[in-house]
Design an enzyme around this catalytic site. Structure first.
Site, PDB file in Angstrom:
ATOM      1  N   GLY A  22      38.800 160.726  96.272  1.00  0.00           N
ATOM      2  CA  GLY A  22      39.483 160.794  94.981  1.00  0.00           C
ATOM      3  C   GLY A  22      40.791 160.038  94.899  1.00  0.00           C
ATOM      4  N   THR A  23      41.100 159.228  95.907  1.00  0.00           N
ATOM      5  CA  THR A  23      42.382 158.506  95.896  1.00  0.00           C
ATOM      6  C   THR A  23      42.500 157.558  94.704  1.00  0.00           C
ATOM      7  OG1 THR A  23      42.393 158.596  98.313  1.00  0.00           O
ATOM      8  CG2 THR A  23      43.924 157.073  97.269  1.00  0.00           C
ATOM      9  N   GLY A  24      41.409 156.843  94.388  1.00  0.00           N
ATOM     10  CA  GLY A  24      41.450 155.913  93.269  1.00  0.00           C
ATOM     11  C   GLY A  24      41.634 156.617  91.935  1.00  0.00           C
ATOM     12  N   CYS A  25      40.931 157.730  91.753  1.00  0.00           N
ATOM     13  CA  CYS A  25      41.093 158.528  90.532  1.00  0.00           C
ATOM     14  C   CYS A  25      42.542 158.978  90.390  1.00  0.00           C
ATOM     15  CB  CYS A  25      40.190 159.759  90.581  1.00  0.00           C
ATOM     16  SG  CYS A  25      38.425 159.438  90.767  1.00  0.00           S
ATOM     17  N   THR A  64      40.329 160.851 102.079  1.00  0.00           N
ATOM     18  CA  THR A  64      40.804 160.025 100.966  1.00  0.00           C
ATOM     19  C   THR A  64      39.945 160.191  99.714  1.00  0.00           C
ATOM     20  OG1 THR A  64      39.469 158.159 101.777  1.00  0.00           O
ATOM     21  CG2 THR A  64      41.749 158.288 102.546  1.00  0.00           C
ATOM     22  N   LYS A  82      43.667 146.965  94.424  1.00  0.00           N
ATOM     23  CA  LYS A  82      44.095 147.915  95.443  1.00  0.00           C
ATOM     24  C   LYS A  82      43.718 147.424  96.834  1.00  0.00           C
ATOM     25  CE  LYS A  82      41.853 151.084  93.237  1.00  0.00           C
ATOM     26  NZ  LYS A  82      41.257 152.342  92.722  1.00  0.00           N
TER      27      LYS A  82
END
Length: 264
Positions: free
Chosen positions: A206-209, A204, A173
């Site tokens: 929790g964006t990866g989750c 942002t 990412k």
């Protein structure tokens, strides 16, 4: 209805972890199930405590799910210790789980450490080889590959190292001052860039989750990996563009942007 299981920690503030995963799956038309690896005390400003479940109890949760409502895909998020990773790997192998997406959550958006040192090797040896794709961010990809990532060429090198070592696709990412919002997929000795739009939004959490859960949703629906990733990126972009403002720190994104706006 397609089903997805998330195996991750709980975020009481609702922006990341199990809560973010369930919102994401619901917004993408998926029936969501969860196995909780840990309770956390956290909000948009940071993590103040983590209380793990026991490996035995996590195993019981997974047994309950797989023996009743078999998931079409599995997303694995925060798993902070080696014994928990080992029981997850054991159960996924036993039940022949499919469409496994692993988000190697090591540090929260606020900078709090979420992974014990002994868990990194367990991730490498137990879960990564089972995954269809893993989704490290720049700092995580640097740790996993052992190289410093300063530019796009470094992203390519890191993704190749990780992918060849563990035999899975790698979605490295972007962001973190390396590029805009472009993500790099390494799969089967090929590279593909997914162009992203840089959105001026500091919220942002929790964006990866959310991205990894959305990818699992696409795989559960029968999409190929590249299509699932593009669909997930479009969903996350919409959630960021909604410009939700909650909390005193790095606030959550708007997981329900694609359905709430139509009902107001």
């Amino acid at each position: 209805m397609k089903t997805v299981l998330t195996v991750a920690g709980s975020d009481p503030s609702g922006g990341a972890g199990i809560q973010a995963d369930i919102k994401t799956m619901t917004a993408n038309g998926i029936y969501a199930m969860s196995a909780i690896t840990a309770l956390t005390a956290q909000n948009t400003t940071g993590v103040s405590g983590i209380m793990e479940v026991t490996p035995e109890f996590l195993g019981m949760q997974l047994d309950s799910i797989f023996t009743d409502i078999y998931p079409d895909a599995v997303k694995i998020g925060m798993v902070s210790s080696a014994p928990l990773i080992e029981i997850i790997a054991e159960k996924l192998k036993y039940y022949n789980a499919r469409n496994i997406v692993v988000d190697p959550v090591m540090v929260s958006t606020s900078g709090s450490k979420l992974l014990q040192d002994n868990a990194i090797e367990a991730l490498r040896s137990k879960l990564f080889p089972m995954a269809v794709v893993i989704t490290p961010n720049i700092p995580e990809a640097s740790i996993l590959s052992g190289i410093s990532i300063e530019n796009r060429e470094d992203m390519i090198k890191a993704a190749e190292i990780i992918g060849k070592q563990f035999g899975c696709a790698v979605l490295c990412k972007g962001g973190h001052s390396v590029n805009d919002a472009d993500d790099l997929l390494y799969c089967d000795n090929r590279y593909k860039w997914f162009r992203g739009e840089r959105i001026n939004n500091k919220n942002t959490h929790g964006t990866g989750c959310t991205l990894s859960s959305a990818i699992a949703c696409g795989l559960a629906k029968g999409m190929d990996l590249e299509t699932a990733i593009q669909s997930a990126k479009d969903y996350v972009t919409g959630a960021l563009k909604s410009m939700l403002k909650l909390g005193k720190g790095n606030g959550p994104i708007d997981h329900m942007w694609n359905i709430c706006k139509n009902n107001i």
